[in-house]
Write an enzyme that holds these catalytic residues in place. Structure first.
Site, PDB file in Angstrom:
ATOM      1  CB  ALA A  53     -34.906  -1.431 -10.483  1.00  0.00           C
ATOM      2  NE  ARG A  94     -43.961  -2.653  -9.515  1.00  0.00           N
ATOM      3  CZ  ARG A  94     -43.187  -2.973  -8.464  1.00  0.00           C
ATOM      4  NH1 ARG A  94     -42.272  -3.920  -8.573  1.00  0.00           N
ATOM      5  NH2 ARG A  94     -43.332  -2.352  -7.320  1.00  0.00           N
ATOM      6  CG  ASP A 238     -37.124   0.725  -7.695  1.00  0.00           C
ATOM      7  OD1 ASP A 238     -36.845   0.518  -6.500  1.00  0.00           O
ATOM      8  OD2 ASP A 238     -37.655  -0.126  -8.435  1.00  0.00           O
TER       9      ASP A 238
HETATM   10  O1  MRU Z   1     -41.511  -3.142  -5.228  1.00  0.00           O
HETATM   11  P1  MRU Z   1     -40.224  -3.835  -5.493  1.00  0.00           P
HETATM   12  O2  MRU Z   1     -40.047  -5.086  -4.697  1.00  0.00           O
HETATM   13  O3  MRU Z   1     -39.971  -4.036  -6.965  1.00  0.00           O
HETATM   14  O4  MRU Z   1     -39.120  -2.810  -4.977  1.00  0.00           O
HETATM   15  C1  MRU Z   1     -37.766  -3.139  -5.116  1.00  0.00           C
HETATM   16  C2  MRU Z   1     -36.842  -2.120  -4.564  1.00  0.00           C
HETATM   17  O5  MRU Z   1     -37.249  -1.099  -4.066  1.00  0.00           O
HETATM   18  C3  MRU Z   1     -35.381  -2.384  -4.714  1.00  0.00           C
HETATM   19  O6  MRU Z   1     -34.664  -1.796  -3.663  1.00  0.00           O
HETATM   20  C4  MRU Z   1     -34.877  -1.795  -6.039  1.00  0.00           C
HETATM   21  O7  MRU Z   1     -35.674  -2.219  -7.104  1.00  0.00           O
HETATM   22  C5  MRU Z   1     -33.462  -2.179  -6.309  1.00  0.00           C
HETATM   23  S1  MRU Z   1     -33.331  -3.910  -6.607  1.00  0.00           S
HETATM   24  C6  MRU Z   1     -31.733  -4.254  -6.978  1.00  0.00           C
END
Ligand code: MRU
Length: 347
Positions: A53, A94, A238
């Site tokens: 995120a 996204r 996120d």
């Molecule tokens: O699909 P992704 O790899 O973007 O998902 C990431 C996550 O779910 C993380 O836990 C979240 O973004 C926090 S990152 C500090």
């Protein structure tokens, strides 16, 4: 005390382009992509060159700098109108992580206040967003590590480290800080099917920084807890909605349920840029659906039986009442709920 390791920077501004560590290729090869316009930045976010995120938000902020440079060259008078389209494109890359919209709104406000060439001011703002994120991660690292007793072991999920942020990490930042304080016996990372952020990215990142890591399959988590091998599960987010629901990588809510059953602490670590007070609860969040190929294949080879289809939501919703601690840069909220979270609402 161990040394404080934080060597990876996945997002780099070169002076006239954006350099991104291509996370699709890790850990097999370390490749960088050099991007010069918003279209390629949006594609990099959509295609998971960069993910996590806060990292998505920072990348999009630099994307606005690239877009403004192009639009101002095309039309020194009409660039602001043209930039709107680029911001819409980046916002749509996204949908689930609120940090993307948060960073873009901040860049939009900055763009609205510029006169003449917008690039210097916008670049300063993007750099500021990037620096503030690292700073917040360091603070969360300290707050979260303080909750962990000596000789503890922890399980983390997905990748929440330098690769997923401006640097240092959220949940992985807490693990870095606890490791540096000599509190951790063992760090377990869950593989995180289908994209394998745990085995590919978290394991790579921790080994680069010489923090020992033990991988488990996602379905071993319950048995790990039953055997009292971990005291905490530590994840990122996120989006956290106004009532404290946590939207994070698919599988997070199952971990939270098991933590409650086995009396293991469940800690969520997320900067204030991940809090979304505009949504009442997690049920209102647009959960990204990804290609079924991610489930049906492994390393580009079909593993599922011919004819089978797949359902592949990228995130799930953990109800607030399963969260023991929410750690932000402003401190720790135990058993977060709407009233406690409201303290963090921006004016
Ligand atoms: O699909 P992704 O790899 O973007 O998902 C990431 C996550 O779910 C993380 O836990 C979240 O973004 C926090 S990152 C500090």
């Amino acid at each position: 005390m161990q040394e404080d390791s934080d060597s990876i920077r996945a997002i780099q501004w070169t002076g006239d382009s954006l350099r991104l560590l291509d996370q699709r290729d890790l850990p097999a090869s370390v490749n960088y992509l050099e991007l010069v316009d918003a279209v390629s930045v949006a594609a990099a976010i959509r295609d998971m060159v960069v993910r996590g995120a806060p990292a998505i938000g920072i990348t999009a902020a630099y994307g606005v700098v690239l877009a403004a440079r192009q639009r101002y060259a095309e039309s020194p008078q009409g660039w602001q109108g043209l930039l709107e389209g680029d911001i819409r494109l980046l916002t749509a890359a996204r949908p689930t992580a609120v940090n993307l919209a948060w960073a873009l709104q901040r860049m939009q406000r900055c763009a609205a206040g510029t006169e003449g060439d917008p690039v210097p001011l916008l670049l300063e703002e993007a750099r500021q967003i990037h620096a503030e994120d690292i700073d917040a991660n360091r603070q969360m690292g300290a707050h979260g590590a303080a909750l962990i007793d000596a000789n503890s072991s922890v399980l983390t999920y997905c990748n929440t480290g330098s690769l997923a942020t401006g640097g240092y990490g959220t949940a992985l930042g807490v693990i870095r800080s606890a490791w540096a304080a000599g509190k951790l016996q063992q760090v377990y990372a869950s593989e995180t099917r289908p994209w394998l952020q745990g085995s590919r990215l978290t394991a790579w990142e921790l080994t680069c920084d010489r923090i020992p890591v033990t991988l488990i399959t996602d379905n071993a988590a319950g048995f790990l807890m039953q055997n009292r091998r971990v005291q905490w599960v530590i994840t990122g987010a996120d989006r956290v909605t106004a009532n404290g629901d946590v939207i994070n990588k698919i599988g997070t809510s199952s971990l939270a349920v098991m933590c409650r059953h086995y009396d293991v602490g469940f800690m969520v670590v997320a900067p204030c840029s991940t809090l979304d007070f505009s949504l009442d609860s997690g049920a209102q969040v647009n959960i990204e659906q990804r290609s079924e190929d991610e489930v049906l294949t492994l390393a580009d080879h079909r593993i599922a039986a011919a004819g089978a289809s797949a359902w592949n939501p990228a995130f799930d919703i953990t109800p607030a009442d399963l969260v023991d601690c929410l750690v932000t840069e402003r401190g720790v909220i135990r058993a977060p709920d709407r009233a406690k979270l409201a303290v963090l609402k921006p004016d």
